[in-house]
Write a protein that holds these residues in place. Structure first.
Motif, short mmCIF file in Angstrom:
data_model
loop_
_atom_site.label_atom_id
_atom_site.label_comp_id
_atom_site.label_asym_id
_atom_site.label_seq_id
_atom_site.Cartn_x
_atom_site.Cartn_y
_atom_site.Cartn_z
N MET A 1 23.13 19.84 30.62
CA MET A 1 22.41 20.04 29.36
C MET A 1 23.33 20.64 28.30
SD MET A 1 19.77 19.36 27.81
CE MET A 1 18.91 18.63 29.22
N THR A 2 24.19 21.55 28.76
CA THR A 2 25.08 22.22 27.80
C THR A 2 26.03 21.21 27.15
OG1 THR A 2 24.97 24.10 29.26
CG2 THR A 2 26.59 24.21 27.50
N ALA A 3 26.61 20.35 28.00
CA ALA A 3 27.54 19.35 27.47
C ALA A 3 26.82 18.43 26.49
CB ALA A 3 28.11 18.54 28.63
N HIS A 4 25.61 18.07 26.88
CA HIS A 4 24.81 17.18 26.06
C HIS A 4 24.56 17.79 24.68
CE1 HIS A 4 21.83 14.21 25.06
NE2 HIS A 4 20.91 15.13 24.92
N GLY A 12 26.39 17.10 14.32
CA GLY A 12 25.48 17.71 13.35
C GLY A 12 24.17 18.16 13.95
N GLY A 13 23.80 17.60 15.10
CA GLY A 13 22.54 17.97 15.74
C GLY A 13 21.36 17.33 15.05
N VAL A 14 20.30 17.13 15.78
CA VAL A 14 19.10 16.54 15.19
C VAL A 14 18.34 17.59 14.40
CG1 VAL A 14 16.87 15.52 15.73
CG2 VAL A 14 18.90 14.76 16.96
N ILE A 15 18.26 18.79 15.00
CA ILE A 15 17.50 19.87 14.36
C ILE A 15 18.47 20.89 13.80
CG2 ILE A 15 15.78 21.67 14.71
CD1 ILE A 15 14.59 18.94 14.97
N LEU A 43 15.20 23.95 19.87
CA LEU A 43 14.44 22.75 19.51
C LEU A 43 15.32 21.51 19.62
CD1 LEU A 43 12.25 23.98 16.50
CD2 LEU A 43 11.54 23.59 18.86
N ASP A 44 16.59 21.68 19.29
CA ASP A 44 17.51 20.54 19.39
C ASP A 44 17.61 20.06 20.84
OD1 ASP A 44 19.18 18.91 17.74
OD2 ASP A 44 20.88 19.68 18.91
N VAL A 45 17.73 21.00 21.77
CA VAL A 45 17.80 20.64 23.20
C VAL A 45 16.49 20.01 23.66
CG1 VAL A 45 17.96 21.61 25.53
CG2 VAL A 45 19.53 22.39 23.75
N ILE A 46 15.37 20.59 23.26
CA ILE A 46 14.07 20.08 23.71
C ILE A 46 13.84 18.68 23.15
CG2 ILE A 46 11.57 20.42 23.61
CD1 ILE A 46 12.19 23.48 23.38
N GLY B 420 12.69 36.84 34.48
CA GLY B 420 13.80 36.84 33.53
C GLY B 420 14.74 35.65 33.66
N GLU B 421 14.67 34.94 34.80
CA GLU B 421 15.67 33.88 35.03
C GLU B 421 15.58 32.72 34.04
OE1 GLU B 421 16.82 32.50 39.24
OE2 GLU B 421 15.74 30.77 38.44
N LYS B 422 14.35 32.34 33.63
CA LYS B 422 14.21 31.14 32.81
C LYS B 422 13.59 31.41 31.45
CE LYS B 422 13.85 28.37 36.96
NZ LYS B 422 13.24 27.29 37.70
N VAL B 423 13.33 32.68 31.15
CA VAL B 423 12.49 32.97 29.99
C VAL B 423 13.17 32.57 28.68
CG1 VAL B 423 13.18 35.40 29.68
CG2 VAL B 423 10.85 34.67 29.09
N ASP B 424 14.50 32.55 28.65
CA ASP B 424 15.20 32.17 27.42
C ASP B 424 15.72 30.74 27.46
OD1 ASP B 424 14.82 34.65 26.12
OD2 ASP B 424 16.45 35.52 27.32
N ASP B 425 15.31 29.98 28.45
CA ASP B 425 15.75 28.58 28.59
C ASP B 425 14.50 27.70 28.69
OD1 ASP B 425 16.83 26.16 29.22
OD2 ASP B 425 18.11 26.88 30.85
N PRO B 426 13.92 27.36 27.53
CA PRO B 426 12.63 26.66 27.54
C PRO B 426 12.63 25.40 28.42
CG PRO B 426 13.30 27.15 25.28
CD PRO B 426 14.41 27.60 26.17
N LEU B 427 13.68 24.63 28.36
CA LEU B 427 13.68 23.36 29.10
C LEU B 427 13.64 23.61 30.61
CD1 LEU B 427 13.57 20.50 28.07
CD2 LEU B 427 16.04 20.35 28.33
N ALA B 428 14.38 24.62 31.07
CA ALA B 428 14.36 24.97 32.51
C ALA B 428 12.95 25.40 32.90
CB ALA B 428 15.36 26.07 32.80
N MET B 429 12.28 26.13 32.02
CA MET B 429 10.91 26.56 32.30
C MET B 429 9.98 25.35 32.38
SD MET B 429 9.27 29.45 32.79
CE MET B 429 9.72 30.90 31.84
#
Lengths: 110, 501
Positions: A1-4, A12-15, A43-46, B420-429
């Motif tokens: 995900m990080t690389a993505h 520029g990112g979408v968001i 939001l960009d990642v989501i 605390g493990e996922k609370v700041d990583d919405p997609l992981a949650m």
């Protein structure tokens, strides 16, 4: 995900931060400067992830808004008790003369 | 019988003792209130405990029984924990949000009304992710709920409070709501039973909306039979909810009793290929494999089925849900109820400041995500396409249910994770709800039954059934539970460690 997300940021990112500020205005959220940065990244990642729905070939597929298809649902037109004035105002942040008291609605220039 | 023993009984056992007048409803209520007093500072399952109203309700049940009246329901006098998303006239309803801090609603939800009419003792309101958005209860504005199996870990969410209350023996019954897994995932994480009924099976009137086309209230308990008894109390048509199904409630209590006899011969159980394997922890997969062997031993025929669009479920869900959220939560405008910020030169500024102060980060994220997905220019690519995927997922279910009676999968991809493990990583949650989301999108029924332990932590078996197919789902769940308990020498929940303050 990080690389993505890094790739997306390079382009520029979408968001962008400005986009988040715009969305927040539309949604009536007075977000802080710090939040603009955090939310832009998240939001960009989501959105990068949920955009996957576009991979499905679905041109001829009807949309579903609701799992159980329902026609108009009617009820008899009969009088039923509702909230009285005191109940309706019980949770109001401000009330006056049996009514909701609200902040100024029109701007100075109006 | 000692007070601590009363908190260990199933709801069915407790009800039979109350109705036989061996134990009073007040004693049952007091035993659970004492238990809450002893352990809830550690678990934090409850946001509000209604001691006086609970005891008054129990007294009414005792008085009626003393007068020789029949119990008003099979669960009369049994205590229950109510998720803080249902309106209650005698207790605050906060939805885990600052924006509704101390809000006392002027009306009862239909679920609340039916619980009261059934003589069920409502002990209090349980903690939840704010407006039911989250999978860990960490997004509550009032602090996290801890998992009784390991208090350093989350109980799941959004109904973590209800599930933790059951596992900590603070209540034998609870109510949850399930929009994408908020009943089933916490059930799996706490070794308890949770049911998401068919969409429209339980009234949404007075249930504060998250995503209206997905939200469904349902029963939570420590046994399948107890969940069935509660299901029959809260289920059924309600003219005040226009999406409520105007048909009889499936006979889930009879189905649970039948299932407990332990014979599933003649039933076809579909194993969903797409819900398992990669992305699921090895311990979860091992427990699931053992569950499948157990179902086979009960006489069920296992059939592998493919639901090829399920893999797009999460993406569709996180477009549809935020879109509905952004619309539903527009009602929090600081004018008629709830928080109002002091600052602001106009109504609009006051509104924006209030929402900024009153909503937590996950709610803000989803409101903005929904606002984006519904924007002109993006609507077709996001929301419109997600609705088409929703159709395809419903078709996958229809095709699967034409071959099999129920579908099964692990309820969650992982065991309960550390706070605390996922609370700041919405997609992981969001990945928590991978296996539970498809049923919400299609409106079909699903439940989670404890299946075993992985790394010493509970995991669940998900059983899914067609719309209004709850009876067969409860039958399979009860048969599985009986077989598991017999093989393992007792219910899984009996192995939960004692919570220490």
């Amino acid at each position: 995900m990080t690389a993505h997300s890094a790739e997306r940021t390079d382009s520029g990112g979408v968001i962008t931060r400005d986009e988040v500020a715009h969305l927040a205005r539309l949604a009536r959220l007075a977000v802080t400067e710090d939040e603009l940065d955090t939310f832009a990244g998240q939001l960009d990642v989501i959105i990068g992830s949920v955009a996957r729905v576009g991979e499905v070939a679905a041109d001829d597929i009807p949309p579903t808004s609701h799992a159980v298809p329902l026609e108009n649902v009617f009820r008899p037109d009969e009088r039923r008790p509702g909230l009285d004035q005191a109940q309706a105002l019980a949770g109001a942040p401000a009330a006056e003369d049996g009514r909701f008291r609200v902040p100024r609605i029109l701007g100075e220039e109006q | 019988m000692s007070a601590s023993d009363l908190t260990r009984l199933t709801a069915a056992e407790l009800a039979s003792r109350i109705h036989a007048r061996e134990v009073s409803a007040v004693e049952a209520a007091q035993a659970h209130l004492d238990r809450i007093g002893a352990v809830d500072s550690r678990v934090h399952a409850f946001l509000h405990v209604g001691t006086e109203s609970a005891l008054a309700s129990a007294q009414r049940v005792d008085a009626a029984l003393a007068d020789g009246a029949e119990p008003v329901s099979p669960l009369a006098g049994v205590p229950l924990a109510l998720k803080d998303v249902f309106t209650t006239t005698d207790m605050p309803t906060t939805c885990g949000s600052r924006i509704l801090e101390d809000w006392q609603p002027p009306y009862d939800a239909t679920v609340t009304e039916r619980l009261r009419a059934a003589g069920i003792t409502i002990l209090g309101k349980t903690n939840m992710d704010e407006f039911a958005m989250g999978s860990s209860t960490e997004h509550s504005a009032y602090g996290v709920t801890r998992n009784p199996w390991d208090t350093a870990r989350v109980p799941g969410g959004s109904g973590g409070g209800s599930a933790a209350a059951l596992a900590a023996h603070e209540a034998p019954l609870a109510i949850g709501t399930d929009t994408g897994g908020s009943i089933r995932q916490p059930a799996a994480f706490t070794g308890t039973v949770g049911v998401k009924p068919t969409y429209g099976g339980v009234s949404r009137y007075g249930l504060v909306a998250c995503a209206s086309s997905l939200d469904q209230a349902g029963p939570c308990a420590r046994t399948v039979l107890d969940a069935a008894l509660l299901h029959e109390v809260i289920g059924g048509h309600d003219p005040r909810d226009s999406t409520s199904i105007d048909q009889p409630v499936p006979d889930v209590v009879a189905a649970a009793r039948q299932g407990a006899n332990g014979d599933l011969s003649g039933l076809k159980v579909g194993v969903v290929r797409e819900l398992g394997g990669e992305g699921y922890q090895p311990g979860v997969r091992a427990a699931h494999d053992a569950s499948l062997r157990r179902l086979e031993k009960l006489g069920a025929e296992l059939v592998e089925v493919s639901c090829p669009h399920f893999e797009y479920g999460m993406a569709a869900y996180y477009l549809i849900l935020p879109s509905e959220v952004s619309s539903n939560l527009a009602r929090f405008d600081a004018m008629r109820y709830g928080l109002r910020a002091a600052e602001g030169r106009s109504a609009e500024e006051v509104m924006a400041n209030t929402r900024e102060q009153g909503f937590g980060p996950e709610v803000k994220r989803r409101i903005m995500l929904g606002t984006y997905a519904l924007s002109s220019g993006y609507y077709d690519a996001y929301y419109g396409q997600a609705q088409k995927v929703r159709t395809l997922i419903s078709r996958d279910f229809a095709a699967a249910f034409s071959q099999v009676d129920v579908l099964v999968s692990p309820t969650t991809p992982t065991v309960p994770f550390p706070i605390g493990e996922k609370v700041d990583d919405p997609l992981a949650m969001y990945l928590n709800d991978l296996a539970t989301i498809p049923t919400n999108l299609a409106g079909v029924a699903g439940m989670s039954v404890p299946s075993g332990l992985a790394e010493g932590l509970p995991v669940g078996l998900q059983v899914m059934a067609p719309a209004l197919g709850e009876a067969v789902m409860y039958r399979v769940g009860a048969a599985f539970e009986a077989a598991r308990d017999a093989d393992e020498g007792g219910p899984l929940i009996a192995r939960v460690p004692e919570v220490t303050a």
